[in-house]
Motif scaffolding. Structure first.
Motif: not given
Length: 185
Positions: A44, A47-48, A50-52, A114-115, A117-120
């Motif tokens: 996670s 992924l965070r 990479w996405l940010t 982390n989730c 910050q991923l926008g979930l």
């Protein structure tokens, strides 16, 4: 929340989790759950990052080193457990279970963070709690700050410029070699 309050909350959650797991008879499984949570936290976090667009190998390596240190602490705790058992004190695995539970809670909070910050979608009460946990005692944010210039850089254009510079440097070196051969003759 000040740091010691955050530590106290995590410790209380670890004790409750440890006691619950102890009563239900799950002893070694707590370590397996911890390793699984570590894996989920690492994924996670990647992924965070990479996405940010804040993926950084140094931060990732530091995270892996911290996770290895947790395993070292668990090994040390297992050594203490072994020592007490050989001294005639039956702990029933409670020591290692409590330490494992502390780190399970810590990893779970990190996964949730982390989730978020991923926008979930995270329930507002949990999101507010996570915001408070991310502040140091002086109230300053501890979030990773990314240089805004990095968002403006197009990686494809940057790679083309680097390749073009390499070609220019190689042609300059070739020209120098030819000039040196001409001077030697």
């Amino acid at each position: 929340m000040v740091r010691w309050e955050v530590f106290a909350v995590k410790s209380i959650l670890a004790l409750v989790t440890g006691f619950t797991v102890y009563i239900s008879g799950v002893i070694n499984e707590a370590t397996v759950i911890l390793v699984f949570f570590m894996f989920l936290d690492f994924i996670s976090g990647m992924l965070r990052g990479w996405l940010t667009k804040s993926l950084n190998s140094t931060i990732g390596l530091a995270g892996l080193i911290k996770k290895f240190a947790v395993i070292v602490i668990l090994a040390m705790t297992a050594g203490l457990e072994y020592f007490f058992m050989h001294m005639g004190q039956d702990t029933g695995g409670l020591i290692i279970l409590t330490v494992s539970s502390f780190f399970i809670v810590n990893e779970g909070l990190s996964i949730l963070e982390n989730c978020a910050q991923l926008g979930l979608p995270i329930p507002p009460i949990l999101y507010n709690s996570l915001e408070k946990l991310n502040r140091d005692p002086s109230g300053k944010e501890q979030a990773i700050i990314r240089d805004p210039l990095l968002d403006k850089i197009d990686k494809a254009v940057l790679l083309k410029e680097v390749k073009q510079n390499q070609v220019e440097i190689a042609s300059q070196e070739l020209k120098k070699e030819e000039d040196q051969k001409g001077d030697d003759v």
